[in-house]
Design a protein around this motif. Sequence first.
Motif, PDB file in Angstrom:
ATOM      1  N   GLY A  70       0.775  -1.230   0.000  1.00 13.85           N
ATOM      2  CA  GLY A  70       0.000   0.000   0.000  1.00 13.85           C
ATOM      3  C   GLY A  70       0.805   1.277   0.000  1.00 13.85           C
ATOM      4  N   ARG A  71       2.119   1.213  -0.248  1.00 11.79           N
ATOM      5  CA  ARG A  71       2.943   2.417  -0.173  1.00 11.79           C
ATOM      6  C   ARG A  71       3.153   3.082  -1.532  1.00 11.79           C
ATOM      7  N   GLY A  72       2.627   2.484  -2.591  1.00 13.19           N
ATOM      8  CA  GLY A  72       2.687   3.100  -3.902  1.00 13.19           C
ATOM      9  C   GLY A  72       4.082   3.341  -4.428  1.00 13.19           C
ATOM     10  N   LEU A  73       4.984   2.415  -4.184  1.00 11.03           N
ATOM     11  CA  LEU A  73       6.373   2.582  -4.580  1.00 11.03           C
ATOM     12  C   LEU A  73       6.644   1.916  -5.919  1.00 11.03           C
ATOM     13  N   SER A  74       7.616   2.470  -6.653  1.00 12.11           N
ATOM     14  CA  SER A  74       8.067   1.810  -7.881  1.00 12.11           C
ATOM     15  C   SER A  74       8.878   0.576  -7.502  1.00 12.11           C
ATOM     16  N   TYR A  75       9.217  -0.233  -8.493  1.00 12.73           N
ATOM     17  CA  TYR A  75       9.979  -1.454  -8.219  1.00 12.73           C
ATOM     18  C   TYR A  75      11.296  -1.137  -7.531  1.00 12.73           C
ATOM     19  N   GLU A  76      12.081  -0.218  -8.083  1.00  9.27           N
ATOM     20  CA  GLU A  76      13.384   0.094  -7.495  1.00  9.27           C
ATOM     21  C   GLU A  76      13.244   0.752  -6.128  1.00  9.27           C
ATOM     22  N   GLU A  77      12.212   1.538  -5.934  1.00 10.55           N
ATOM     23  CA  GLU A  77      11.962   2.132  -4.618  1.00 10.55           C
ATOM     24  C   GLU A  77      11.646   1.056  -3.594  1.00 10.55           C
ATOM     25  N   ARG A  78      10.902   0.050  -4.008  1.00 11.45           N
ATOM     26  CA  ARG A  78      10.576  -1.056  -3.095  1.00 11.45           C
ATOM     27  C   ARG A  78      11.841  -1.797  -2.663  1.00 11.45           C
ATOM     28  N   ILE A  79      12.742  -2.008  -3.610  1.00 13.03           N
ATOM     29  CA  ILE A  79      13.999  -2.690  -3.279  1.00 13.03           C
ATOM     30  C   ILE A  79      14.796  -1.850  -2.298  1.00 13.03           C
ATOM     31  N   SER A  80      14.883  -0.555  -2.547  1.00 11.07           N
ATOM     32  CA  SER A  80      15.646   0.338  -1.676  1.00 11.07           C
ATOM     33  C   SER A  80      15.095   0.341  -0.256  1.00 11.07           C
ATOM     34  N   VAL A  81      13.780   0.413  -0.131  1.00  9.92           N
ATOM     35  CA  VAL A  81      13.153   0.412   1.196  1.00  9.92           C
ATOM     36  C   VAL A  81      13.355  -0.943   1.868  1.00  9.92           C
ATOM     37  N   LEU A  82      13.250  -2.015   1.093  1.00  6.11           N
ATOM     38  CA  LEU A  82      13.380  -3.351   1.659  1.00  6.11           C
ATOM     39  C   LEU A  82      14.785  -3.613   2.181  1.00  6.11           C
ATOM     40  N   GLU A  83      15.799  -2.991   1.581  1.00  2.21           N
ATOM     41  CA  GLU A  83      17.167  -3.141   2.082  1.00  2.21           C
ATOM     42  C   GLU A  83      17.273  -2.673   3.535  1.00  2.21           C
ATOM     43  N   LYS A  84      16.592  -1.595   3.858  1.00  2.45           N
ATOM     44  CA  LYS A  84      16.636  -1.083   5.221  1.00  2.45           C
ATOM     45  C   LYS A  84      15.652  -1.831   6.117  1.00  2.45           C
ATOM     46  N   GLN A  85      14.569  -2.313   5.541  1.00  4.80           N
ATOM     47  CA  GLN A  85      13.661  -3.157   6.303  1.00  4.80           C
ATOM     48  C   GLN A  85      14.362  -4.424   6.770  1.00  4.80           C
ATOM     49  N   ALA A  86      15.306  -4.917   5.961  1.00  7.21           N
ATOM     50  CA  ALA A  86      16.054  -6.118   6.346  1.00  7.21           C
ATOM     51  C   ALA A  86      16.819  -5.885   7.638  1.00  7.21           C
ATOM     52  N   VAL A  87      17.392  -4.698   7.778  1.00  9.67           N
ATOM     53  CA  VAL A  87      18.107  -4.354   9.017  1.00  9.67           C
ATOM     54  C   VAL A  87      17.135  -4.324  10.190  1.00  9.67           C
ATOM     55  N   LEU A  88      15.967  -3.730   9.990  1.00 10.46           N
ATOM     56  CA  LEU A  88      14.986  -3.617  11.070  1.00 10.46           C
ATOM     57  C   LEU A  88      14.412  -4.977  11.465  1.00 10.46           C
ATOM     58  N   VAL A  89      14.177  -5.835  10.475  1.00 15.02           N
ATOM     59  CA  VAL A  89      13.687  -7.187  10.786  1.00 15.02           C
ATOM     60  C   VAL A  89      14.715  -7.933  11.630  1.00 15.02           C
ATOM     61  N   SER A  90      15.984  -7.787  11.279  1.00 16.27           N
ATOM     62  CA  SER A  90      17.035  -8.466  12.042  1.00 16.27           C
ATOM     63  C   SER A  90      17.133  -7.914  13.460  1.00 16.27           C
ATOM     64  N   LEU A  91      17.030  -6.594  13.615  1.00 22.26           N
ATOM     65  CA  LEU A  91      17.068  -6.000  14.955  1.00 22.26           C
ATOM     66  C   LEU A  91      15.884  -6.483  15.795  1.00 22.26           C
ATOM     67  N   THR A  92      14.716  -6.574  15.170  1.00 24.57           N
ATOM     68  CA  THR A  92      13.533  -7.080  15.877  1.00 24.57           C
ATOM     69  C   THR A  92      13.734  -8.524  16.308  1.00 24.57           C
TER      70      THR A  92
END
Length: 217
Positions: free
Chosen positions: A151-173
């Motif tokens: 639901g964030r309306g991101l382009s494909y490359e934007e999704r990848i960029s955001v997911l790279e940082k989400q990976a860090v947050l998932v690991s911290l969680t």
Amino acid sequence: MEHAKPLPEDLIVRYRAWKERRTPEQTAHSAELAENGQNPTAMIITCCDSRVLISEIFGEGPGDFFIHRNIASLVPPYEPDGESHGTSATIEYAVIALKIEHLIVMGHHACGGVRGCHDMLAGLAPDLDTPTSFVGTWLRLLKPGYEALAGRGLSYEERISVLEKQAVLVSLTNLMTFPFIAAGVESGQLQLHGVWKDIRDGGLELYDAETDQFVPL
């Protein structure tokens, strides 16, 4: 074991060149570490990607950091009876045996593992989405981060960029699901940190829990 072959010649040349460059002080330091053991104050969990070098960022030397590398810098949740024991065992050793004070999770730009996870969960990489794919099974650890993109309306490359940082947050969680880590954090003996490296220009961003943002250093 007949399947083991000699090292490639270029690696032998690199080794000999490295050995020749070592100073007496460096050799003495290594001998001291071998005799007295390691005592790093920090552990870094980062990606296997060959373009990510800890020494470029923090000036890594022998004995400085306890380092664990895996695909996409992921940490599984605490599962004593689970299957992801390699990373969990490394973390346990660092926290309990070495008594590190800082645990750093470092993601990076252009992470192939993150892109593979996105494509697998988006139905674009069926070869990963099989029970026999070790990579696909590992990357499913990042599914909560992928679901956060909805639901964030991101382009494909934007999704990848955001997911790279989400990976860090998932690991911290997931780190906080380990009882010995939660206890260390709550007592103040252990601090968790999340960073993201831009491999294009060497930039580093630190996760700020107060603003829930990655901030350039």
